[in-house]
Write an enzyme that holds these catalytic residues in place. Structure first.
Site, PDB file in Angstrom:
ATOM      1  N   SER A  23     -54.135   6.214  39.742  1.00 41.97           N
ATOM      2  CA  SER A  23     -53.376   6.252  40.991  1.00 41.97           C
ATOM      3  C   SER A  23     -53.566   4.977  41.801  1.00 41.97           C
ATOM      4  O   SER A  23     -52.619   4.455  42.401  1.00 41.97           O
ATOM      5  CB  SER A  23     -53.807   7.466  41.820  1.00 41.97           C
ATOM      6  OG  SER A  23     -53.419   8.643  41.146  1.00 41.97           O
ATOM      7  N   ASN A  31     -43.735   9.338  30.740  1.00 41.93           N
ATOM      8  CA  ASN A  31     -43.853  10.562  31.554  1.00 41.93           C
ATOM      9  C   ASN A  31     -44.737  10.281  32.762  1.00 41.93           C
ATOM     10  O   ASN A  31     -45.539  11.127  33.171  1.00 41.93           O
ATOM     11  CB  ASN A  31     -44.420  11.713  30.720  1.00 41.93           C
ATOM     12  CG  ASN A  31     -44.209  13.059  31.411  1.00 41.93           C
ATOM     13  OD1 ASN A  31     -43.493  13.142  32.422  1.00 41.93           O
ATOM     14  ND2 ASN A  31     -44.834  14.096  30.896  1.00 41.93           N
ATOM     15  N   ARG A  54     -38.595  16.693  35.684  1.00 41.42           N
ATOM     16  CA  ARG A  54     -39.486  16.551  36.835  1.00 41.42           C
ATOM     17  C   ARG A  54     -38.664  16.064  38.037  1.00 41.42           C
ATOM     18  O   ARG A  54     -38.129  14.958  38.034  1.00 41.42           O
ATOM     19  CB  ARG A  54     -40.638  15.577  36.504  1.00 41.42           C
ATOM     20  CG  ARG A  54     -41.491  16.064  35.325  1.00 41.42           C
ATOM     21  CD  ARG A  54     -42.685  15.173  35.063  1.00 41.42           C
ATOM     22  NE  ARG A  54     -43.655  15.214  36.157  1.00 41.42           N
ATOM     23  CZ  ARG A  54     -44.728  14.434  36.226  1.00 41.42           C
ATOM     24  NH1 ARG A  54     -44.970  13.546  35.260  1.00 41.42           N
ATOM     25  NH2 ARG A  54     -45.552  14.531  37.229  1.00 41.42           N
ATOM     26  N   SER A 108     -46.351  14.789  46.436  1.00 42.75           N
ATOM     27  CA  SER A 108     -46.656  13.808  47.482  1.00 42.75           C
ATOM     28  C   SER A 108     -46.203  12.410  47.077  1.00 42.75           C
ATOM     29  O   SER A 108     -46.167  11.496  47.895  1.00 42.75           O
ATOM     30  CB  SER A 108     -48.167  13.779  47.741  1.00 42.75           C
ATOM     31  OG  SER A 108     -48.838  13.257  46.605  1.00 42.75           O
ATOM     32  N   GLN A 109     -45.887  12.247  45.796  1.00 44.28           N
ATOM     33  CA  GLN A 109     -45.520  10.909  45.305  1.00 44.28           C
ATOM     34  C   GLN A 109     -44.240  10.397  45.937  1.00 44.28           C
ATOM     35  O   GLN A 109     -44.019   9.190  46.022  1.00 44.28           O
ATOM     36  CB  GLN A 109     -45.386  10.933  43.776  1.00 44.28           C
ATOM     37  CG  GLN A 109     -46.701  11.212  43.059  1.00 44.28           C
ATOM     38  CD  GLN A 109     -46.531  11.402  41.570  1.00 44.28           C
ATOM     39  OE1 GLN A 109     -45.441  11.240  41.022  1.00 44.28           O
ATOM     40  NE2 GLN A 109     -47.610  11.751  40.883  1.00 44.28           N
ATOM     41  N   ARG A 139     -48.262  23.592  34.167  1.00 42.02           N
ATOM     42  CA  ARG A 139     -49.700  23.719  33.894  1.00 42.02           C
ATOM     43  C   ARG A 139     -50.221  25.139  34.124  1.00 42.02           C
ATOM     44  O   ARG A 139     -51.205  25.533  33.502  1.00 42.02           O
ATOM     45  CB  ARG A 139     -50.496  22.706  34.737  1.00 42.02           C
ATOM     46  CG  ARG A 139     -50.341  21.303  34.204  1.00 42.02           C
ATOM     47  CD  ARG A 139     -51.120  20.270  35.002  1.00 42.02           C
ATOM     48  NE  ARG A 139     -51.069  18.983  34.311  1.00 42.02           N
ATOM     49  CZ  ARG A 139     -51.402  17.825  34.857  1.00 42.02           C
ATOM     50  NH1 ARG A 139     -51.816  17.771  36.112  1.00 42.02           N
ATOM     51  NH2 ARG A 139     -51.337  16.705  34.154  1.00 42.02           N
ATOM     52  N   ARG A 172     -54.211  16.245  30.367  1.00 40.02           N
ATOM     53  CA  ARG A 172     -55.277  17.035  31.018  1.00 40.02           C
ATOM     54  C   ARG A 172     -55.548  18.355  30.289  1.00 40.02           C
ATOM     55  O   ARG A 172     -56.654  18.897  30.394  1.00 40.02           O
ATOM     56  CB  ARG A 172     -54.960  17.265  32.496  1.00 40.02           C
ATOM     57  CG  ARG A 172     -54.818  15.957  33.248  1.00 40.02           C
ATOM     58  CD  ARG A 172     -55.052  16.039  34.729  1.00 40.02           C
ATOM     59  NE  ARG A 172     -54.663  14.765  35.322  1.00 40.02           N
ATOM     60  CZ  ARG A 172     -55.401  13.642  35.283  1.00 40.02           C
ATOM     61  NH1 ARG A 172     -56.584  13.651  34.722  1.00 40.02           N
ATOM     62  NH2 ARG A 172     -54.952  12.518  35.826  1.00 40.02           N
TER      63      ARG A 172
HETATM   64  O1  S3P Z   1     -49.871   9.799  43.956  1.00 44.55           O
HETATM   65  C1  S3P Z   1     -50.532   9.916  42.925  1.00 44.55           C
HETATM   66  O2  S3P Z   1     -51.111   8.955  42.379  1.00 44.55           O
HETATM   67  C2  S3P Z   1     -50.649  11.251  42.302  1.00 44.55           C
HETATM   68  C3  S3P Z   1     -50.355  12.375  43.029  1.00 44.55           C
HETATM   69  C4  S3P Z   1     -50.474  13.726  42.454  1.00 44.55           C
HETATM   70  O3  S3P Z   1     -49.164  14.195  42.202  1.00 44.55           O
HETATM   71  P1  S3P Z   1     -48.380  15.238  43.184  1.00 44.55           P
HETATM   72  O4  S3P Z   1     -48.295  14.621  44.516  1.00 44.55           O
HETATM   73  O5  S3P Z   1     -47.069  15.363  42.494  1.00 44.55           O
HETATM   74  O6  S3P Z   1     -49.179  16.500  43.182  1.00 44.55           O
HETATM   75  C5  S3P Z   1     -51.269  13.745  41.167  1.00 44.55           C
HETATM   76  O7  S3P Z   1     -51.086  14.967  40.488  1.00 44.55           O
HETATM   77  C6  S3P Z   1     -50.877  12.624  40.244  1.00 44.55           C
HETATM   78  O8  S3P Z   1     -51.630  12.644  39.055  1.00 44.55           O
HETATM   79  C7  S3P Z   1     -51.111  11.294  40.909  1.00 44.55           C
HETATM   80  C1  PEP Z   2     -49.624  14.714  37.180  1.00 43.57           C
HETATM   81  C2  PEP Z   2     -50.124  13.605  36.648  1.00 43.57           C
HETATM   82  O1  PEP Z   2     -49.486  12.430  36.568  1.00 43.57           O
HETATM   83  P1  PEP Z   2     -48.074  11.878  37.082  1.00 43.57           P
HETATM   84  O2  PEP Z   2     -47.523  12.850  38.076  1.00 43.57           O
HETATM   85  O3  PEP Z   2     -48.388  10.556  37.683  1.00 43.57           O
HETATM   86  O4  PEP Z   2     -47.227  11.774  35.862  1.00 43.57           O
HETATM   87  C3  PEP Z   2     -51.509  13.587  36.122  1.00 43.57           C
HETATM   88  O5  PEP Z   2     -52.008  12.487  35.815  1.00 43.57           O
HETATM   89  O6  PEP Z   2     -52.125  14.647  35.974  1.00 43.57           O
END
Ligand code: S3P
Ligand code: PEP
Length: 428
Positions: free
Chosen positions: A25, A95, A125, A172-173, A346, A387
């Protein structure tokens, strides 16, 4: 990598130390900030994995020079000062959620036509909330897939800025992507979050990485409104990346399930990564935690089930679910409906695979209730989810005959996972 790996059960407690590779991240955030900065940035301790490679390849498609050395751990980036050089690009994101969400926002700063797409699962997604917020800021972003999913097409001519509302309850991304692009918009940006924001620590991480590159945003206390002024711009710098805390969760789990003592170096409670709080779950289950300036150690003890809201640390749900197999009583994990939108659903994947290992599992919309039973040998399907592979391998250390199918899927974030795990569990 073979099609499957049988995990060798260990004969007693595992004691050892490890420093996991760099945070996915933080690496992908630092790459975006460096790419938008005004000069030459050097990133140290970066992660080299599928998710960071697709980000680097994407930036190169956009005309940004990125050089990788030291076995992938050092990355040099020549920033474009917010002006994306390429007027056209077709970007493949595999992905990687962070890559498609962060780059979709970044390419709206360009001038031309850009397309972003990934593997089949990426086309399931959602990304509509991000597209909608960017469009409110003057962009032209279209989701070409079903149900607001990729592929994404962006026809760009700079990002105007202004006020936008973004959904917070799926990922949150979306907010993180908007935040990182915002300082390069023509006008100040004010983002309002709608719905319960998931994975909150990742938003704090975004703001802290931006700050290291010279941009100070102004968030309200709970991130429901964030103001990003255009007066500050990203400054190139030398930037060190912490080890990955989600990856560390597997090694802390090794201590928990074998009754051993495992130290993860390079992390502490001041980490940028919310997932260090996974050790608090282990503490509540009966482990002891020791902290140093540069390390967190977990010492296993008799484990008991817990009730835990894992919304903020959802990448460690699978690790905890596997630890629950070795605890007395029931473990309840709640408030994680957003993990149905990740590499696989998941919650569903966990329910199926935990049952194969003899657990009684109640699945709800937003979580799982796990009551362990007698563990039995099983071949674990991993659903192309790194994971699933990394967490169920930990069960195999304490129960013979556990086979992990498609172990190569760990390359998404941790290509050397199985060799690092073997080194930790065999050198005692
Ligand atoms: O901003 C990031 O780096 C991430 C936010 C999380 O996603 P979500 O915000 O979709 O839960 C996490 O699950 C992902 O592996 C990395
Ligand atoms: C959800 C994950 O990754 P991303 O959303 O960045 O594909 C993860 O790394 O568990």
């Amino acid at each position: 990598m073979p099609d499957e790996i049988e995990i060798q059960a260990v004969q007693g407690p595992v004691h050892g130390e490890i420093r996991p590779p760099g945070s996915k991240s933080i690496t992908n955030r630092a790459l975006i900030c460096a790419a938008l900065a005004n000069g030459h940035t050097e990133l140290m301790g970066a992660l080299d994995s599928e998710d960071t490679r697709v980000m680097i390849d994407g930036l190169r498609e956009l005309g940004i020079a990125v050089d990788v050395s030291a076995g992938g751990r050092t990355i040099e980036v020549r920033g474009c000062k917010g002006n994306i050089p390429a007027g056209q690009a077709d970007i493949f994101v595999g992905n990687s959620g962070t890559t498609i969400r962060f780059l979709t926002a970044a390419v709206t700063l360009g001038s031309g036509e850009y397309r972003l797409d990934g593997i089949e699962r990426m086309r399931e997604r959602p990304i509509g909330d991000l597209a909608s917020a960017l469009n409110q800021l003057g962009a032209n972003v279209q989701c070409e897939g079903n149900d607001n999913c990729p592929p994404v097409k962006v026809i760009a001519d700079g990002l105007k800025g202004g006020v936008a509302t973004v959904g917070g309850n799926i990922s949150s991304q979306f907010l993180s992507g908007l935040l990182m692009a915002a300082p390069c918009a023509e006008q100040d940006v004010v983002l309002h979050v709608e719905g319960n924001l998931v994975s909150v620590p990742y938003v704090a991480m975004t703001l802290r990485v931006m700050e290291s590159f010279g941009v100070l945003a102004k968030p309200s206390e709970n991130f429901s409104v964030i103001h990003i002024p255009t007066t500050a711009s990203y400054k190139a710098c030398r930037y060190s990346i912490e080890p990955d805390a989600s990856a560390a969760s597997y090694f802390w789990a090794v201590a928990a399930v074998t009754g051993g003592k495992v130290t993860v170096r390079g992390l502490n409670y001041e980490s940028l990564q919310g997932d260090v709080a996974f050790v608090d779950c282990l503490r509540n289950m009966g482990c002891q935690i020791h902290t140093e300036d540069d390390a967190i150690t977990v010492q296993g003890g008799p484990l008991h089930g817990i009730d835990v809201d894992m919304n903020a640390i959802s990448d460690t749900v699978q690790t905890l679910a596997v630890v629950a197999l070795f605890a007395k009583g029931t473990t309840r994990i709640s408030n994680v409906s957003h993990i149905r939108h990740k590499e696989t659903d998941r919650i569903a994947a966990l329910a199926t695979e935990l049952r194969k290992l003899g657990a009684e599992v109640k699945e709800s919309e937003d979580g799982l209730e796990i009551t362990p039973g007698k563990l039995s040998p099983a071949a674990i399907d991993t659903y192309n989810d790194h994971r699933m592979a990394m967490s169920f391998a930990i069960a195999g250390l304490n129960s013979p005959g556990i086979v992990i199918c498609n172990p190569g899927c760990t390359s998404k974030t941790y290509p050397d996972y199985f060799s690092d795990l073997a080194r930790l569990t065999t050198t005692r």
